[in-house]
Every structure is written in C-alpha cells, then in structure tokens.
Scaffold this motif. Structure first.
Motif, PDB file in Angstrom:
ATOM      1  N   GLY A  78       0.788  -1.221   0.000  1.00 38.22           N
ATOM      2  CA  GLY A  78       0.000   0.000   0.000  1.00 38.22           C
ATOM      3  C   GLY A  78       0.825   1.279   0.000  1.00 38.22           C
ATOM      4  N   GLU A  79       2.091   1.171  -0.360  1.00 38.48           N
ATOM      5  CA  GLU A  79       2.974   2.341  -0.343  1.00 38.48           C
ATOM      6  C   GLU A  79       2.490   3.433  -1.293  1.00 38.48           C
ATOM      7  OE1 GLU A  79       7.566   3.385  -1.781  1.00 38.48           O
ATOM      8  OE2 GLU A  79       7.002   1.303  -1.303  1.00 38.48           O
ATOM      9  N   PHE A  80       2.168   3.044  -2.515  1.00 34.68           N
ATOM     10  CA  PHE A  80       1.718   4.011  -3.511  1.00 34.68           C
ATOM     11  C   PHE A  80       0.347   4.580  -3.140  1.00 34.68           C
ATOM     12  CE2 PHE A  80      -0.449   5.009  -7.559  1.00 34.68           C
ATOM     13  CZ  PHE A  80       0.450   5.917  -8.103  1.00 34.68           C
ATOM     14  N   VAL A  81      -0.544   3.714  -2.694  1.00 36.72           N
ATOM     15  CA  VAL A  81      -1.891   4.165  -2.325  1.00 36.72           C
ATOM     16  C   VAL A  81      -1.819   5.176  -1.185  1.00 36.72           C
ATOM     17  CG1 VAL A  81      -4.051   3.426  -1.247  1.00 36.72           C
ATOM     18  CG2 VAL A  81      -3.126   2.151  -3.190  1.00 36.72           C
ATOM     19  N   ARG A  82      -1.037   4.890  -0.155  1.00 30.31           N
ATOM     20  CA  ARG A  82      -0.951   5.821   0.980  1.00 30.31           C
ATOM     21  C   ARG A  82      -0.381   7.176   0.569  1.00 30.31           C
ATOM     22  NH1 ARG A  82       1.036   1.207   3.342  1.00 30.31           N
ATOM     23  NH2 ARG A  82      -0.459   0.130   4.705  1.00 30.31           N
ATOM     24  N   ARG A  83       0.546   7.145  -0.371  1.00 33.10           N
ATOM     25  CA  ARG A  83       1.150   8.416  -0.779  1.00 33.10           C
ATOM     26  C   ARG A  83       0.122   9.345  -1.385  1.00 33.10           C
ATOM     27  NH1 ARG A  83       5.964   9.502  -5.274  1.00 33.10           N
ATOM     28  NH2 ARG A  83       5.911  11.787  -5.080  1.00 33.10           N
ATOM     29  N   TRP A  84      -0.780   8.793  -2.184  1.00 35.72           N
ATOM     30  CA  TRP A  84      -1.700   9.647  -2.937  1.00 35.72           C
ATOM     31  C   TRP A  84      -3.111   9.702  -2.358  1.00 35.72           C
ATOM     32  CZ3 TRP A  84       0.615  12.952  -5.806  1.00 35.72           C
ATOM     33  CH2 TRP A  84       1.866  12.646  -6.344  1.00 35.72           C
ATOM     34  N   LEU A  85      -3.407   8.828  -1.400  1.00 33.57           N
ATOM     35  CA  LEU A  85      -4.713   8.861  -0.736  1.00 33.57           C
ATOM     36  C   LEU A  85      -4.483   9.064   0.764  1.00 33.57           C
ATOM     37  CD1 LEU A  85      -6.638   5.892  -2.430  1.00 33.57           C
ATOM     38  CD2 LEU A  85      -6.446   8.263  -3.193  1.00 33.57           C
ATOM     39  N   MET A  98      -5.758  -4.398   4.621  1.00 37.14           N
ATOM     40  CA  MET A  98      -7.081  -3.804   4.450  1.00 37.14           C
ATOM     41  C   MET A  98      -7.113  -2.680   3.421  1.00 37.14           C
ATOM     42  SD  MET A  98      -8.193  -3.469   8.450  1.00 37.14           S
ATOM     43  CE  MET A  98      -8.096  -4.855   9.586  1.00 37.14           C
ATOM     44  N   ILE A  99      -5.956  -2.194   3.033  1.00 37.27           N
ATOM     45  CA  ILE A  99      -5.917  -0.958   2.246  1.00 37.27           C
ATOM     46  C   ILE A  99      -6.440  -1.132   0.825  1.00 37.27           C
ATOM     47  CG2 ILE A  99      -3.582  -1.166   1.264  1.00 37.27           C
ATOM     48  CD1 ILE A  99      -3.242   1.827   2.117  1.00 37.27           C
ATOM     49  N   HIS A 100      -6.449  -2.348   0.313  1.00 34.28           N
ATOM     50  CA  HIS A 100      -6.892  -2.569  -1.060  1.00 34.28           C
ATOM     51  C   HIS A 100      -8.420  -2.652  -1.170  1.00 34.28           C
ATOM     52  CE1 HIS A 100      -2.672  -3.354  -1.713  1.00 34.28           C
ATOM     53  NE2 HIS A 100      -2.706  -4.302  -0.787  1.00 34.28           N
ATOM     54  N   THR A 101      -9.077  -2.959  -0.055  1.00 35.26           N
ATOM     55  CA  THR A 101     -10.544  -3.048  -0.022  1.00 35.26           C
ATOM     56  C   THR A 101     -11.074  -2.340   1.215  1.00 35.26           C
ATOM     57  OG1 THR A 101     -10.350  -5.199   1.069  1.00 35.26           O
ATOM     58  CG2 THR A 101     -10.649  -5.199  -1.339  1.00 35.26           C
ATOM     59  N   PRO A 102     -10.893  -1.040   1.327  1.00 33.34           N
ATOM     60  CA  PRO A 102     -11.288  -0.346   2.567  1.00 33.34           C
ATOM     61  C   PRO A 102     -12.783  -0.389   2.836  1.00 33.34           C
ATOM     62  CG  PRO A 102     -10.697   1.228   0.851  1.00 33.34           C
ATOM     63  CD  PRO A 102     -10.304  -0.121   0.349  1.00 33.34           C
ATOM     64  N   TRP A 103     -13.587  -0.632   1.816  1.00 34.59           N
ATOM     65  CA  TRP A 103     -15.033  -0.699   2.023  1.00 34.59           C
ATOM     66  C   TRP A 103     -15.456  -1.932   2.825  1.00 34.59           C
ATOM     67  CZ3 TRP A 103     -12.573  -1.188  -2.696  1.00 34.59           C
ATOM     68  CH2 TRP A 103     -12.632  -2.443  -3.302  1.00 34.59           C
ATOM     69  N   LEU A 104     -14.554  -2.897   2.964  1.00 32.65           N
ATOM     70  CA  LEU A 104     -14.854  -4.097   3.738  1.00 32.65           C
ATOM     71  C   LEU A 104     -14.483  -3.943   5.215  1.00 32.65           C
ATOM     72  CD1 LEU A 104     -13.679  -6.916   1.268  1.00 32.65           C
ATOM     73  CD2 LEU A 104     -15.981  -5.971   1.588  1.00 32.65           C
TER      74      LEU A 104
END
Length: 506
Positions: free
Chosen positions: A404-411, A421-427
C-alpha cells in the motif's frame, strides 16, 4: 532569400535533417516555431503540455545561439506567419519534419503545403522516425522501420548561416491559452539537455531490471526511462535513443541482465512507431472506433457522475484513485496503470471511450496522439483484434502495490490503514475504520466484479450480433503487427503481444 526551418515536434538541433540541409545551402536560415492559438483550443491540449514545450523552446534557443543563430517564435496561424515573413525577408524554402498528429495538425500541414505551392516556395518534409507516410504495404513496415532507425545520425551543424537581415529574436513570447488550464506541480521539465541527461542515466544505471520493474507504480518511477515527453516533443531523437541503447546492450563488457533489459527497452521503441503508424494510416481513429462495427457498442450518453468521479480520483477503488491523483499532480504514470485507468472507465464504469481518452490526453505531459488514441481504443475493446483486458482493480493493487505504499502516498484518507485492508477499505468494519482511519474515503461507485461481468457479457453479445469477420480481417490487415508477408490466420482476434505489453512508451 531565406530557408525557414519550421520546428514542430522536433525541438532539438542534433539529428535534425531539415536543419542540417538548410545549413548546407549557405543561405540565410530562419529557425521558426509558431504558437498556434487554434491548436491550443483543442480538447486534448492543456497547460502542462505547453509548460514542457516552453522549457524545450528555451533550451532550443540556447542551442541555436551556440550555432550563431537564434529561434524565432511567433504567434498565429502558420500561413499567416509565413506570409508576414515572406513580405519582410523573402521565403524561398520551408523545411520541416513530418508530423503524425490529430486531424487539426493534418489540416494545418495541408494548408501550409497549399500556401507554399501558391507562392512558388519549395516545401520539403523529412521522416523523423519509423512512421511511413503513404505506406502501401504494412507487411514490409518492419523492414522500413529498421532501415530508418539504423541510418546515420545527423550531427548538429557546426554553425548556421545568419538570420535574414533585420530579423531579431525575442527572449520572451506570448504563451497560449490552452482549453485546459491546470496546475501540475511536479511536471517533468523539458529541453534536450534534460532529455540527454535522462538517457545517459538510464543507459548507465537505471535500465537494469527494466522489464521487471515497469509494471508497478512503486518501482516504475525510477525504472522507466522517463524519456516519453522528450520523445513526444522530439527534444531527443528516437533514432539516437535506439542506437545508443543498442550500442550499450551489445558492448562486450555489458552484463547479461543489463543486455536483456535494454533488449526489452528497444522493443518498446518499436511499439512506439507501430502504434503511431496506425493513426498515420487511418487518421479517423482520433474520433471513430478502429473496428467500425464496434462504433455503436455504446450509444447512450455517459453517466456524468461516474465520469467525474473517475476524473477526480474518487471511484472508491484505491489503486485507481491513487493513479489518477498521481497523474494529475505529476503528469505521468506508468503504462500498466494507464491501461488500467482506461479499461476501468470503459468496462466497470461503462463510459464511451472518447471522453476518458480526452481527459487522459490532457493529463499526460507526454501526450502523443498516434499512440494515445489507438491505445485508448485497444484498452476499451474497440479494435476487434485484441482480447479484452478487463483489469480487476483490487487484484492489481494487491499485486503491484502489496504494502500500500503508492496508495498511501496519494490517498491521505487511507494513510493509517494496514496493508491487509488498504486494497478493499469498504470491507472494513466501523470499529476498524475508527481505529485505522478511512472514514472519509468514498465508497466504491459500484461492485467492480459484477460490473466487469456485465461488461464482458454485453460486449460478447454485441460482437455475436454485429461484428463480421470481413471487418475484423480489414483491421488486422491494416493495423495488425507482423513480420514478413501476411500468412493465413485461422483464428481471430489476434495481434501479437499481450495487450498490456503494447506500450504507450514509458
């Protein structure tokens, strides 16, 4: 009398055939770039494109001054500017490179040719790389590509003849007003000097492991050559890039791992021209589906909310949103993620390809029409000769950004969410959201798996009812990749290479 060297997407002095030919004549040479207001009102142009061009013009101006000349920058239509120059200094010739752009630049070039004819002025174009104008036989395109890319490199002239008497260049010019005025804080800077430095660092160090590291948005930022905008605007010659990469890969001291990486890199230079050739051969691809019978696959208007959420990085699928926000901020994302963005828009969100393609064109600092429009269609299932590539945004996220390194940087909304959990936060449960954050991140626009199944089924049914073998064969004959004579093809669709490997050059 004056020879005008008209710069377009060739903002350099090295390996520039028109400039070398003009210098050899011994008569006054006028290097010209025209800022065309009509072009900058097109829906696929943006401020970040102009920013890169502006950097490149200033670097080109410095190069030309070293050759005892200068760059003349004027604003208006090209024929208006040529008329003014003809009256003031007398234009005898116009030399330039061929350009494969959109319909607007095609019509512009035709008007320049007509103007030259009407004023009895010589007009000459040079082939810039492996795209062949008026190609008669696609079967022999590979041979022509190899011939051009292996031809000798033109050194920059030692010096240029002087500018025409009374002609003075300004160090400032009026910028255009693009239809899309957007901020791009981390846009790549332009200019041949920067492009050549990037090429050197890539060939010396960064290329090792290229073929393995270009798919993930985490590693691709460094692993990719980052030459794409320099190739798009011609600040560095594609032929020179190819020849330097070939020489580096074949040097006797080059390790096998590096050799394999540079072989992979050179193959993408080939794909670069392969895709531009498609638009050269069929300019209508800017507006119309490559497979004409697939034009009516989507007739209803786009869902404006879905389009807007996709454009703003608010789909609720973390990797998709992170890619879009990164693209908006930097003007670049690696090819695999470009393909995913376009595919998600076309399949899961069921948007007509044109508006998403225009949005991405405006976002890409390295926008190249000849690659962009055929690729946008291929990722939307409109070629008829490629298998559907429907990306699963969750699986892509888990595979390419596992921590989730890339996701955290931009979100930043998901900065505290753990990797599992970061790939499916709606769950996440309410308690988990309370503990780790994520309450402010938007819910998914739809169930991506169900939407993918629906899209695949709809496209399959449409193909059965409306797609003919004759039209598919026409597309394959005109645009399919191959070497040597066309052989009998018993199975359709096909186009050699996995779809996600047919590279928007990155």
């Amino acid at each position: 009398m004056t020879t005008v060297v008209w710069f377009k997407r060739d903002l350099r002095t090295r390996d520039h055939g028109p400039l070398v030919a003009a210098a050899a004549l011994g008569e006054p040479v006028l290097p010209l770039f025209v800022v065309e207001p009509g072009y900058w009102q097109l829906p696929d142009t943006s401020e970040r494109h102009w920013g890169f061009i502006d950097d490149s013009l200033r670097d080109l101006k410095r190069q030309l001054r070293k050759l005892r000349s200068d760059l003349i920058v004027r604003g208006g239509s090209v024929t208006e500017i040529l008329t003014q120059l003809h009256k003031s200094v007398g234009v005898k010739r116009v030399f330039c490179h061929q350009e494969t752009g959109g319909q607007w630049t095609f019509e512009r070039d035709r008007s320049v040719v007509a103007w030259c004819d009407s004023h009895d002025i010589e007009f000459r174009e040079w082939q810039q790389f492996g795209v062949v104008r008026r190609l008669r036989d696609r079967d022999r395109w590979d041979d022509e590509w190899s011939r051009v890319m292996k031809a000798g490199i033109h050194d920059a002239p030692a010096q240029l003849p002087p500018l025409p008497a009374g002609m003075h260049a300004s160090s400032a010019w009026h910028p255009p007003q693009p239809a899309c005025n957007d901020a791009c804080p981390d846009r790549q800077a332009g200019g041949s000097t920067r492009g050549e430095n990037l090429l050197t660092s890539f060939l010396e160090r960064r290329c090792v492991g290229y073929q393995y590291n270009i798919s993930s948005p985490v590693t691709a930022v460094r692993a990719c050559s980052r030459l794409s905008p320099h190739i798009a605007y011609g600040t560095v010659s594609l032929r020179e890039i190819y020849q330097q990469a070939r020489a580096a890969g074949q040097h006797r001291n080059t390790l096998p791992r590096k050799q394999r990486s540079l072989t992979s890199f050179r193959s993408r230079l080939h794909w670069h021209c392969h895709f531009i050739q498609k638009l050269e051969d069929e300019p209508e691809l800017e507006f119309r589906a490559m497979h004409r019978e697939l034009e009516n696959l989507k007739n209803s208007p786009n869902d404006t909310e879905r389009l807007q959420r996709w454009q703003e990085g608010q789909t609720g699928w973390p990797l998709v949103d992170a890619c879009m926000r990164a693209l908006h901020h930097t003007g670049w994302i690696n090819f695999r993620m470009r393909a995913m963005l376009m595919a998600v828009a076309s399949y899961q969100l069921w948007l007509h390809w044109r508006e998403p393609a225009l949005h991405l064109a405006r976002q890409f600092t390295d926008f190249e029409p000849g690659i962009h429009y055929p690729q946008a269609q291929m990722q939307s299932g409109l070629t008829g000769i490629n298998a559907l590539r429907i990306y699963n945004p969750v699986l892509q996220s888990q595979k390419l950004d596992p921590d989730g390194e890339f996701v955290r940087r931009w979100l930043p909304e998901l900065a505290g969410v753990p990797a599992e959990m970061i790939h499916t936060p709606w769950l996440m449960t309410p308690a988990q959201k309370q503990r780790f954050g994520g309450n402010t991140y938007i819910s998914p626009v739809c169930d991506h798996e169900q939407a993918a199944r629906t899209a695949r089924r709809a496209i399959g049914e449409f193909r059965k009812q409306h797609v003919s073998r004759a039209e598919t064969e026409r597309v394959l004959k005109r645009h399919g990749s191959r070497k040597g004579p066309v052989q009998k093809r018993p199975t359709l669709p096909s186009d050699r290479g996995k779809p996600d490997q047919l590279s928007l050059f990155d």
